[in-house]
Design an enzyme around this catalytic site. Structure first.
Site, PDB file in Angstrom:
ATOM      1  N   ASP A 478       0.833  -1.213   0.000  1.00 17.09           N
ATOM      2  CA  ASP A 478       0.000   0.000   0.000  1.00 17.09           C
ATOM      3  C   ASP A 478       0.866   1.260   0.000  1.00 17.09           C
ATOM      4  O   ASP A 478       2.074   1.201   0.268  1.00 17.09           O
ATOM      5  CB  ASP A 478      -0.906  -0.035   1.239  1.00 17.09           C
ATOM      6  CG  ASP A 478      -2.226   0.681   1.013  1.00 17.09           C
ATOM      7  OD1 ASP A 478      -2.313   1.521   0.105  1.00 17.09           O
ATOM      8  OD2 ASP A 478      -3.171   0.401   1.771  1.00 17.09           O
ATOM      9  N   ASP A 548     -10.724   2.226  -3.196  1.00 22.04           N
ATOM     10  CA  ASP A 548     -11.264   2.028  -1.843  1.00 22.04           C
ATOM     11  C   ASP A 548     -12.779   2.112  -1.867  1.00 22.04           C
ATOM     12  O   ASP A 548     -13.444   1.752  -0.895  1.00 22.04           O
ATOM     13  CB  ASP A 548     -10.718   3.107  -0.889  1.00 22.04           C
ATOM     14  CG  ASP A 548      -9.375   2.702  -0.297  1.00 22.04           C
ATOM     15  OD1 ASP A 548      -8.973   1.542  -0.465  1.00 22.04           O
ATOM     16  OD2 ASP A 548      -8.727   3.567   0.332  1.00 22.04           O
TER      17      ASP A 548
HETATM   18  C1  GLA Z   1      -5.699   2.066   2.193  1.00 19.72           C
HETATM   19  C2  GLA Z   1      -6.151   0.885   1.359  1.00 19.72           C
HETATM   20  C3  GLA Z   1      -7.213   0.115   2.101  1.00 19.72           C
HETATM   21  C4  GLA Z   1      -6.671  -0.344   3.429  1.00 19.72           C
HETATM   22  C5  GLA Z   1      -6.179   0.853   4.226  1.00 19.72           C
HETATM   23  C6  GLA Z   1      -5.473   0.409   5.491  1.00 19.72           C
HETATM   24  O1  GLA Z   1      -6.702   3.024   2.297  1.00 19.72           O
HETATM   25  O2  GLA Z   1      -6.596   1.305   0.112  1.00 19.72           O
HETATM   26  O3  GLA Z   1      -7.629  -0.991   1.324  1.00 19.72           O
HETATM   27  O4  GLA Z   1      -5.637  -1.258   3.226  1.00 19.72           O
HETATM   28  O5  GLA Z   1      -5.282   1.634   3.481  1.00 19.72           O
HETATM   29  O6  GLA Z   1      -4.996   1.473   6.234  1.00 19.72           O
END
Ligand code: GLA
Length: 727
Positions: A478, A548
């Site tokens: 990420d 997301d």
């Molecule tokens: C980002 C990712 C999510 C999740 C969060 C965790 O927003 O896109 O899928 O993994 O971080 O903090």
């Protein structure tokens, strides 16, 4: 596939479908003569007409007023010798001048395709897959050599381009722009398509007329970004999903990028694409060279679907690497939207047991397992398991998941550092930042200086200590903020314009090392959802978390836009809870399932909170997906109805052998007395017979007459799914 005609002084790159033609003109300037549908015989007789335009300069000592760089279509234009349009290069010499004048010197034709050192690039499996033309140009005054690379693939309407600058002089020069490609189009009506958006709203498709002046699509965020994807297409006003010409440009790069589209006073159109020249300054020492990222250009004369399929096939065959390249991707359950940071062993194992019972193949433990992190204010940089949070410990948890017969995956955010972390307390200088200035926060975190080898080594050692202890099948990589105060304390003042690119080169080096050292692991990249969904990343990681935003209706537009360039097998898509956490919308499990299984399918909700009916439906969805996964992940994808144009969306998948297909239909809002909807399918074998729900239809019947969507669809967010099997 590549020829040089001495008579017409032209290079012709040509395969079964496409031609690209370059000319050598007076004064050894290179002109761009053509890119498009295959030309069988090019006489050169109908060359771009020369015109005497007032205020368009002519080369030194030339009495020919018809020859001006300002009006010619050029291959790799510069600035300062008469072309007043956007240049492909700007290189500052020790004199202070940025005027360079590259003239053609020689060419080389090679089988296959050379790799780009330190950068992602499409590759060939076999030398016969492609041929490469390398054109060498020189500026004798500045003693700079420019190499332009063009690769044509044998079986697809694809040409890739990149450029390399070599400093043959004895003094350092500063590169302020070195584009990956420049392409000039003559006066013709063209429209621009690009993919823009923001967090939770990525890759929204915009189509617009190209007006006189300059339009820039770019990122200054240090990453390819949610906001503007490094992709653009030119289409004619008549082009649709199924017909008309389309030219796609995809940059294989994950950092600051720019695409400059310019319509000049004579209605000629230029497109320049590459690393963003804004704030860019690269010191090129004597004897050193600089290689640009690659652009993949695709031509289609059969509309946007054909352009997208060319990208999908090329990326699947010649960009994505590793064990999962052709392998079906596992269904997964991710705990993020189920628990956020609030989890323990029992909660997780209850979710895992439910998932197992429903047929899900992998569990992914998301954020919150390391460094004492209980919220998003702390601990990034401390990749050590939080002791006691999982009573059994991480290793044992992974073992328990494996004992259930499921795979185990883990979340990391390796490029980031929290102010509240052991790593920051020990090494505040490891975060990007300008001495004497406060750093801006974003999600309460800073960005590690990945241009530094020592920083990369530390994170690599921390991560692989976990990799070597915990049996991992999958890793989610990420990256949850963009870059500010971009400055590296290891570099001198004159090199600060290099930091953003050095960061990406450092990142690519890290990704190469990690993914090749752990070839069994399936890697998925992520950046607050799809903030770094670019073709550069796909070279290292075959999947990206698309957004997301898991709301099924929002996902129609996101996935439709994403599919313009990126393969379905690269798009992570999960069913989440209702009301949806990003939009508050409530939709049926059926439509959430149908949208998510149009990508790499998974779940991201607390399975223990569901009713037995919901569990039964999920079990059916998972079984259905597994049964048809090859078709849904690797079949040809066709967009039939656009969510950008109305209330309904439809798309379909056809297996490469045309033996089966899957059609999805979605209607967003209910409508009493709705007009009947006929879907004309595509991509089927015209002379074959297909079975749908025990009824038989001709392939040509389905494509020409079509079939009716259920006239009784009721309620908002309605959907239908059809499976077609060839008899
Ligand atoms: C980002 C990712 C999510 C999740 C969060 C965790 O927003 O896109 O899928 O993994 O971080 O903090």
């Amino acid at each position: 596939m590549i020829t040089f005609d001495q008579q017409t002084k032209t290079f012709h790159l040509q395969n079964k479908t496409t031609s690209y033609i370059i000319g050598i003109e007076e004064h050894n300037y290179l002109t761009h003569l053509y890119f498009g549908k295959k030309i069988n015989h090019y006489s050169g007789g109908y060359r771009y007409p020369r015109t005497n335009r007032s205020f368009s300069p002519n080369p030194a000592h030339s009495k020919d007023r018809l020859f001006s760089l300002d009006t010619l279509p050029l291959e790799y234009p510069g600035f300062g010798h008469g072309d007043f349009r956007e240049p492909a290069h700007l290189i500052k010499l020790t004199s202070g001048s940025r005027v360079n004048d590259f003239r053609y010197v020689s060419y080389e034709i090679q089988d296959g395709k050379p790799a780009l050192e330190g950068l992602p690039a499409t590759y060939v499996q076999d030398e016969t897959d492609a041929m490469t033309l390398v054109l060498t140009l020189q500026d004798t005054i500045s003693q700079l050599t420019l190499r332009l690379f063009y690769t044509i693939f044998a079986e697809a309407s694809v040409i890739t381009r990149s450029a390399q600058l070599v400093n043959d002089g004895s003094e350092t020069v500063e590169i302020n722009r070195l584009a990956s490609q420049a392409l000039d189009f003559g006066n013709q009506p063209l429209e621009l398509i690009h993919l823009n958006g923001t967090w939770a709203k990525e890759r929204q498709l915009t189509r617009e007329t190209i007006h006189p002046g300059i339009k820039v699509i770019d990122s200054k965020r240090g990453s390819s970004s949610h906001q503007q994807n490094p992709f653009a297409a030119f289409v004619t006003p008549q082009t649709t999903e199924f017909q008309g010409e389309a030219y796609g440009f995809s940059l294989l790069y994950s950092g600051n990028h720019e695409t400059i589209v310019q319509k000049d006073p004579f209605d000629q159109i230029r497109v320049i694409m590459g690393i963003n020249s804004f704030n860019f300054g690269w010191q090129l020492q004597p004897k050193a060279s600089f290689q640009t990222p690659e652009v993949v250009m695709v031509y289609s004369d059969q509309g946007l679907n054909a352009m997208s399929q060319t990208y999908h096939d090329l990326f699947n065959q010649h960009l994505i690497r590793g064990k999962y390249k052709h392998k079906e991707r596992p269904t997964l359950i991710n705990n993020w939207e189920a628990t956020y940071f609030d989890f323990n062993e029992d909660k997780i194992m209850n979710i895992v047991s439910e998932a197992k019972a429903l047929g899900v193949e992998m569990f992914v433990l998301d954020d919150g397992w390391f460094g004492g992190r209980e919220d998003d204010f702390t601990s990034l940089g401390d990749w050590v398991e939080t002791e006691g949070k999982l009573a059994c410990g991480l290793e044992n948890l992974a073992q328990q998941v494996h004992d259930q017969g499921m795979k185990f995956g883990l979340w990391f955010e390796p490029e980031m550092i929290s102010e509240d972390s052991e790593l920051f307390r020990a090494h505040p200088e490891w975060a990007l930042g300008i001495p004497g200035r406060e750093r801006s926060l974003s999600r309460s975190q800073y960005v590690l200086d990945f241009s530094r080898a020592d920083v990369r080594e530390n994170i690599y050692q921390q991560m692989t200590a976990i990799f070597d202890r915990v049996p991992l099948d999958y890793v989610k990589w990420d990256m949850n903020r963009n870059m500010t105060e971009v400055y590296s304390v290891l570099l001198g003042p004159e090199q600060q314009g290099e930091v953003a690119h050095r960061y990406i080169l450092g990142l690519y080096e890290f990704l190469e090392r990690l993914t090749t050292s752990y070839p069994e692991i399936l890697f998925e990249s992520c950046s607050g959802g799809g903030g770094r969904f670019d073709a550069g990343f796909l070279y290292y990681m075959p999947q990206t978390w698309t957004s997301d935003n898991t709301d099924a209706i929002a996902r129609l537009k996101i996935q439709y836009g994403t599919s313009l360039v990126y393969p379905i097998s690269s798009m992570g898509a999960h069913v989440s809870a209702i009301p949806n956490h990003q939009t508050g919308r409530e939709t049926s499990l059926t439509i959430r399932g149908n949208v998510a299984m149009s990508g790499v399918f998974g779940y991201e909700l607390d399975l223990t909170q569901l009713t037995s009916e919901e569990k039964a439906e999920i079990k059916e969805q998972v079984a259905f997906y597994k049964q048809h996964r090859q078709l849904l992940q690797f079949g040809d994808f066709y967009r039939l109805k656009s969510p950008y144009e109305g209330n309904d969306t439809a798309w379909m998948f056809v297996s490469k052998d045309q033996k089966e297909a899957m059609v999805f239909y979605f209607r967003v809002l209910a409508d009493a007395a709705h007009p009947l909807v006929t879907l004309k399918l595509t991509g089927l074998a015209a002379d074959a017979v297909y079975e749908i729900n025990q009824e038989e239809f001709g392939g040509d019947e389905l494509m020409n007459i079509g079939f009716y969507i259920d006239s009784e669809l009721y309620g908002d967010y309605a959907t239908q799914r059809f499976y077609l099997k060839r008899k």
